[in-house]
Write a protein that holds these residues in place. Structure first.
Motif, PDB file in Angstrom:
ATOM      1  N   MET A   1      74.526 -12.682  22.322  1.00 39.50           N
ATOM      2  CA  MET A   1      73.179 -12.853  22.847  1.00 39.50           C
ATOM      3  C   MET A   1      73.211 -12.755  24.366  1.00 39.50           C
ATOM      4  SD  MET A   1      71.171 -15.817  20.765  1.00 39.50           S
ATOM      5  CE  MET A   1      71.867 -17.068  21.799  1.00 39.50           C
ATOM      6  N   THR A   2      72.372 -11.909  24.911  1.00 36.66           N
ATOM      7  CA  THR A   2      72.282 -11.818  26.361  1.00 36.66           C
ATOM      8  C   THR A   2      70.982 -12.448  26.846  1.00 36.66           C
ATOM      9  OG1 THR A   2      71.207  -9.657  26.373  1.00 36.66           O
ATOM     10  CG2 THR A   2      73.620  -9.683  26.356  1.00 36.66           C
ATOM     11  N   VAL A   3      71.076 -13.068  28.000  1.00 40.61           N
ATOM     12  CA  VAL A   3      69.921 -13.664  28.655  1.00 40.61           C
ATOM     13  C   VAL A   3      69.743 -12.944  29.982  1.00 40.61           C
ATOM     14  CG1 VAL A   3      68.915 -15.771  29.600  1.00 40.61           C
ATOM     15  CG2 VAL A   3      70.342 -15.891  27.550  1.00 40.61           C
ATOM     16  N   ALA A   4      68.591 -12.357  30.174  1.00 45.53           N
ATOM     17  CA  ALA A   4      68.311 -11.645  31.418  1.00 45.53           C
ATOM     18  C   ALA A   4      67.879 -12.634  32.493  1.00 45.53           C
ATOM     19  CB  ALA A   4      67.210 -10.616  31.183  1.00 45.53           C
ATOM     20  N   GLY A   5      67.950 -12.172  33.726  1.00 46.13           N
ATOM     21  CA  GLY A   5      67.434 -12.937  34.853  1.00 46.13           C
ATOM     22  C   GLY A   5      66.360 -12.125  35.548  1.00 46.13           C
ATOM     23  N   LEU A   6      65.341 -12.804  36.052  1.00 49.53           N
ATOM     24  CA  LEU A   6      64.232 -12.119  36.707  1.00 49.53           C
ATOM     25  C   LEU A   6      63.843 -12.876  37.969  1.00 49.53           C
ATOM     26  CD1 LEU A   6      62.000  -9.950  36.700  1.00 49.53           C
ATOM     27  CD2 LEU A   6      60.673 -11.453  35.192  1.00 49.53           C
ATOM     28  N   VAL A   7      63.965 -12.201  39.109  1.00 51.23           N
ATOM     29  CA  VAL A   7      63.565 -12.766  40.405  1.00 51.23           C
ATOM     30  C   VAL A   7      62.214 -12.175  40.785  1.00 51.23           C
ATOM     31  CG1 VAL A   7      64.104 -13.036  42.854  1.00 51.23           C
ATOM     32  CG2 VAL A   7      65.966 -12.961  41.163  1.00 51.23           C
ATOM     33  N   LEU A   8      61.242 -13.043  41.017  1.00 51.09           N
ATOM     34  CA  LEU A   8      59.929 -12.590  41.480  1.00 51.09           C
ATOM     35  C   LEU A   8      59.925 -12.682  43.006  1.00 51.09           C
ATOM     36  CD1 LEU A   8      57.625 -14.281  38.814  1.00 51.09           C
ATOM     37  CD2 LEU A   8      58.777 -12.052  38.747  1.00 51.09           C
ATOM     38  N   ALA A   9      59.946 -11.517  43.662  1.00 52.46           N
ATOM     39  CA  ALA A   9      60.119 -11.461  45.119  1.00 52.46           C
ATOM     40  C   ALA A   9      59.170 -10.460  45.767  1.00 52.46           C
ATOM     41  CB  ALA A   9      61.565 -11.093  45.448  1.00 52.46           C
ATOM     42  N   ALA A  10      57.985 -10.273  45.192  1.00 57.16           N
ATOM     43  CA  ALA A  10      57.092  -9.211  45.657  1.00 57.16           C
ATOM     44  C   ALA A  10      56.032  -9.661  46.648  1.00 57.16           C
ATOM     45  CB  ALA A  10      56.406  -8.557  44.452  1.00 57.16           C
ATOM     46  N   GLY A  11      55.838 -10.959  46.819  1.00 57.93           N
ATOM     47  CA  GLY A  11      54.726 -11.447  47.627  1.00 57.93           C
ATOM     48  C   GLY A  11      54.865 -11.182  49.117  1.00 57.93           C
ATOM     49  N   ALA A  12      53.719 -11.255  49.798  1.00 56.27           N
ATOM     50  CA  ALA A  12      53.679 -11.015  51.244  1.00 56.27           C
ATOM     51  C   ALA A  12      54.010 -12.269  52.042  1.00 56.27           C
ATOM     52  CB  ALA A  12      52.301 -10.496  51.647  1.00 56.27           C
ATOM     53  N   GLY A  13      54.047 -13.433  51.408  1.00 58.83           N
ATOM     54  CA  GLY A  13      54.360 -14.670  52.117  1.00 58.83           C
ATOM     55  C   GLY A  13      53.341 -14.978  53.208  1.00 58.83           C
TER      56      GLY A  13
END
Length: 195
Positions: A1-13
């Motif tokens: 079983m694999t578990v993916a990782g997801l980084v949400l880094a799209a914002g303008a801050g």
């Protein structure tokens, strides 16, 4: 079983004054740190969703070992980045994904490992901190991806879906190994250059 990782880094801050993916913290960019944390926590593959200043992030960040996907609709909020990331992951064999926001440098690989340890297609999980307080990392089992894709709008991400399914949400204690504070405003310890 694999578990993916997801980084949400799209914002303008906007409140921060610049995209948080471009903020240095203890010698590395927050986006680099988040990707490394997910990888060290056992996630594979790891995707990073970029949007605001995406070309600049690519030019300066060491994103080796992660796959970068672009969110052309990043200005509409975090929900669109979550949709882009989950859609990209549908072609993988991952049974679940661990989601991490770019602006949470206190999240550790151990916290990711703990949350990922409960992974299964039907599981929803979140890290637990103070009594009654849950946060990132969040695990979304594959059976829930379609529902999250449908409900992720604006800046809510998966929050609405998790609220609607709170009776199924597993809380994984992480207060002893992680700090879930996010960096909404510049604070001491944030550097503007590689240290």
């Amino acid at each position: 079983m694999t578990v993916a990782g997801l980084v949400l880094a799209a914002g303008a801050g906007r409140r921060y004054g610049r995209p948080k993916a471009l903020v240095y913290h203890h010698g590395s960019l927050l986006v680099e740190r988040a990707g490394r944390t997910l990888r060290a926590g056992g996630c594979d593959p790891v995707l990073v969703v970029l949007g605001a200043a995406g070309d600049q992030v690519r030019a300066v960040a060491d994103l080796g070992g992660v796959r970068v996907v672009d969110n052309p609709g990043w200005a509409s909020g975090m929900g669109s980045s979550l949709r882009v990331g989950l859609t990209a992951l549908t072609v993988t064999r991952s049974v679940a994904v661990v989601v991490l926001l770019v602006d949470m440098p206190g999240i550790t690989a151990e916290a990711v490992r703990r949350v990922a340890a409960v992974a299964a297609p039907d599981v929803l999980a979140a890290a637990g901190y103070a009594p009654g307080r849950r946060g990132h990392p969040v695990l979304l089992g594959r059976d829930h991806w379609a529902g999250v894709l449908e409900s992720a709008v604006g800046d809510t991400g998966a929050a609405g879906y998790l609220r609607a399914h709170r009776d199924r949400l597993r809380i994984v204690p992480c207060a002893d190994v992680a700090d879930d504070r996010d960096l909404d405003m510049p604070v001491d310890g944030i550097e503007d250059h590689r240290g």
